[in-house]
Design a protein around this motif. Structure first.
Motif, PDB file in Angstrom:
ATOM      1  N   LEU A 157       0.801  -1.142  -0.062  1.00 16.38           N
ATOM      2  CA  LEU A 157      -0.081  -0.062   0.077  1.00 16.38           C
ATOM      3  C   LEU A 157       0.835   1.221  -0.121  1.00 16.38           C
ATOM      4  O   LEU A 157       0.409   2.177  -0.428  1.00 16.38           O
ATOM      5  CB  LEU A 157      -0.887  -0.065   1.125  1.00 16.38           C
ATOM      6  N   ASN A 158       2.346   1.199   0.362  1.00 19.43           N
ATOM      7  CA  ASN A 158       3.067   2.428   0.288  1.00 19.43           C
ATOM      8  C   ASN A 158       3.709   2.434  -0.882  1.00 19.43           C
ATOM      9  O   ASN A 158       4.796   3.393  -0.959  1.00 19.43           O
ATOM     10  CB  ASN A 158       3.833   2.157   1.542  1.00 19.43           C
ATOM     11  N   TRP A 159       3.781   1.614  -2.016  1.00 15.82           N
ATOM     12  CA  TRP A 159       4.314   1.607  -3.225  1.00 15.82           C
ATOM     13  C   TRP A 159       3.978   2.867  -3.780  1.00 15.82           C
ATOM     14  O   TRP A 159       2.628   3.309  -3.675  1.00 15.82           O
ATOM     15  CB  TRP A 159       4.118   0.518  -4.156  1.00 15.82           C
ATOM     16  N   LYS A 160       4.727   3.535  -4.694  1.00 13.72           N
ATOM     17  CA  LYS A 160       4.529   4.704  -5.518  1.00 13.72           C
ATOM     18  C   LYS A 160       3.381   4.553  -6.526  1.00 13.72           C
ATOM     19  O   LYS A 160       3.193   3.032  -6.749  1.00 13.72           O
ATOM     20  CB  LYS A 160       5.655   5.331  -6.117  1.00 13.72           C
ATOM     21  N   SER A 161       2.882   5.280  -6.962  1.00  9.20           N
ATOM     22  CA  SER A 161       1.548   4.860  -8.228  1.00  9.20           C
ATOM     23  C   SER A 161       2.340   4.492  -9.230  1.00  9.20           C
ATOM     24  O   SER A 161       1.735   3.639 -10.390  1.00  9.20           O
ATOM     25  CB  SER A 161       0.690   6.058  -8.401  1.00  9.20           C
ATOM     26  N   SER A 162       3.545   4.942  -9.599  1.00 14.07           N
ATOM     27  CA  SER A 162       4.230   4.669 -11.065  1.00 14.07           C
ATOM     28  C   SER A 162       5.507   4.395 -10.766  1.00 14.07           C
ATOM     29  O   SER A 162       6.366   4.990 -10.109  1.00 14.07           O
ATOM     30  CB  SER A 162       3.880   5.539 -12.226  1.00 14.07           C
TER      31      SER A 162
END
Length: 190
Positions: free
Chosen positions: A134-139
């Motif tokens: 859930l804390n990954w960047k969007s791209s």
């Protein structure tokens, strides 16, 4: 989407304040009287709450906020591949306890479905926490590369769908995530 630690896990309100521990200064007393912070007392213990909801008066800590955020996940849809190597698609439906896996190359494809147990779904969620999904960047995009490996991810929660993707660049936990998907669907995903 990064986890919003300040959102109440009970009522989902964002009307929360930080709980401050230790002996308060005069300024801190004034902030508490103004409703900007809540005093937690002089003693600090492991697991003490970090936040207070002004709407429902619930208190929670960061670990409880993480658990609440991951508990909202209903479906994970993941894809990876490239034009020359084909594309893998995996769907982990935690609500209906089933997985779907498919592989396609040049218009031809195969598909596989299986059911999963409740405990498998629970373990999957715990392992998603370990890869900090859930804390990954969007791209994640490697500039200047026109071909190669593309991936996408949809995280369907009870309120919205979170999308993440990449072109030739990955989060540092990507290999762990792929292994997790492979284990739960029972097929190759890389």
């Amino acid at each position: 989407m990064a986890i919003n630690y300040k959102q109440c896990p009970k009522c989902e309100s964002k009307n929360s304040i930080k709980i401050v521990y230790g002996e308060p200064s005069h300024e801190l007393f004034l902030e508490a009287e103004a409703g900007k912070v809540k005093l937690g007392g002089c003693c600090i213990s492991i697991g003490d709450p970090d936040y207070y909801c002004k709407d429902c008066e619930f208190t929670w800590n960061r670990e409880q906020a993480i658990d609440a955020a991951y508990a909202k996940i209903k479906v994970i849809k993941a894809s990876i591949g490239g034009y020359l190597d084909g594309y893998y698609h995996a769907v982990v439906d935690l609500e209906n306890k089933k997985t779907t896996w498919s592989f396609s190359l040049y218009g031809e494809g195969i598909e596989f479905e299986k059911s999963i147990r409740r405990r498998t779904a629970e373990n999957f969620i715990e392992q998603l926490k370990m890869v900090d999904l859930l804390n990954w960047k969007s791209s994640y995009v490697e500039p200047g590369v026109c071909d190669g490996t593309h991936w996408s991810l949809e995280i369907v929660t009870n309120r919205r769908t979170i999308r993440k993707y990449g072109d030739n660049k990955f989060p540092k936990e990507w290999d762990m995530f792929c292994s997790l998907i492979q284990r739960v669907v029972g097929k190759t995903f890389s």
